[in-house]
Design a protein around this motif. Structure first.
Motif, short mmCIF file in Angstrom:
data_model
loop_
_atom_site.label_atom_id
_atom_site.label_comp_id
_atom_site.label_asym_id
_atom_site.label_seq_id
_atom_site.Cartn_x
_atom_site.Cartn_y
_atom_site.Cartn_z
N GLY A 94 46.63 45.46 31.12
CA GLY A 94 47.56 44.58 31.81
C GLY A 94 46.85 43.85 32.92
O GLY A 94 45.64 43.88 33.04
N ILE A 95 47.66 43.20 33.73
CA ILE A 95 47.11 42.38 34.81
C ILE A 95 47.33 43.10 36.14
O ILE A 95 48.37 43.75 36.34
N THR A 96 46.35 42.99 37.01
CA THR A 96 46.49 43.62 38.32
C THR A 96 47.29 42.70 39.24
O THR A 96 47.52 41.53 38.94
N LEU A 97 47.69 43.22 40.36
CA LEU A 97 48.45 42.43 41.33
C LEU A 97 47.60 41.27 41.86
O LEU A 97 48.08 40.14 42.00
N MET A 98 46.32 41.53 42.11
CA MET A 98 45.44 40.47 42.60
C MET A 98 45.26 39.39 41.52
O MET A 98 45.20 38.20 41.84
N GLY A 99 45.15 39.79 40.28
CA GLY A 99 45.04 38.82 39.20
C GLY A 99 46.29 37.98 39.08
O GLY A 99 46.23 36.76 38.84
N LEU A 100 47.44 38.60 39.26
CA LEU A 100 48.70 37.88 39.21
C LEU A 100 48.80 36.87 40.36
O LEU A 100 49.22 35.72 40.16
N GLY A 111 46.34 33.95 39.69
CA GLY A 111 46.88 33.08 38.64
C GLY A 111 48.04 32.24 39.14
O GLY A 111 48.15 31.05 38.81
N ALA A 112 48.91 32.84 39.93
CA ALA A 112 50.04 32.09 40.49
C ALA A 112 49.55 31.00 41.44
O ALA A 112 50.10 29.88 41.46
N ALA A 113 48.52 31.29 42.23
CA ALA A 113 47.99 30.28 43.15
C ALA A 113 47.41 29.09 42.39
O ALA A 113 47.62 27.93 42.78
N VAL A 114 46.70 29.34 41.31
CA VAL A 114 46.14 28.26 40.50
C VAL A 114 47.27 27.42 39.88
O VAL A 114 47.22 26.19 39.88
N LEU A 115 48.28 28.08 39.35
CA LEU A 115 49.41 27.35 38.75
C LEU A 115 50.17 26.53 39.79
O LEU A 115 50.57 25.40 39.52
N ILE A 116 50.36 27.07 40.98
CA ILE A 116 51.07 26.33 42.04
C ILE A 116 50.26 25.11 42.46
O ILE A 116 50.80 24.02 42.64
N PHE A 117 48.95 25.27 42.62
CA PHE A 117 48.09 24.14 42.98
C PHE A 117 48.14 23.05 41.92
O PHE A 117 48.27 21.87 42.24
#
Length: 135
Positions: free
Chosen positions: A23-29, A32-38
């Motif tokens: 699965g994905i770690t909290l830091m990975g999440l 990934g969210a920061a890249v999508l928001i940018f």
């Protein structure tokens, strides 16, 4: 003395709990969210300029079709563009910005403009647009 171990016992270890979890770690999440928001913010700022560019090209193409073979003057072409820009909400190109030349019996209408889009703080993007009825 030589000890013999069954080969199965050496390689048949049960996987530990850490090896089985996926699965994905909290830091990975968060990353990934920061890249999508940018990317979403960048798209929301850049897309309106491209929509306006398409509107300018569409207005120029419509003017070229309307004036073909009609014997329109340069002033008529500027007035037609002004009317279309009012309807299509074109703010970057004014009728005085149009470069109008005659090729054969038809007019060629062209425009070039630069759009500055501020992103955040002191970072921005410059986009150079050119549109012509010759394309």
């Amino acid at each position: 003395p030589i000890r013999l171990f069954p080969m199965k016992a050496l390689f048949d270890r049960r996987p530990t709990m850490r090896n089985r979890q996926q699965g994905i770690t909290l830091m990975g999440l968060i990353a990934g969210a920061a890249v999508l928001i940018f990317a979403a913010i960048l798209a929301m700022k850049l897309v309106p300029s491209y929509i306006e560019f398409v509107a300018v090209k569409k207005a120029m193409a419509g003017i070229a079709v309307d004036t073909r073979g009609r014997g329109a003057s340069v002033a008529d072409i500027r007035r037609l563009f002004e009317n279309r820009s009012a309807v299509d909400d074109i703010k970057s190109v004014k009728p005085s910005d149009l470069e109008i030349s005659k090729e054969g019996n038809d007019y060629v209408v062209a425009a070039a403009w630069r759009r500055e889009i501020p992103l955040f703080a002191n970072i921005g993007v410059y986009i150079d647009f050119t549109a012509s009825t010759r394309d």
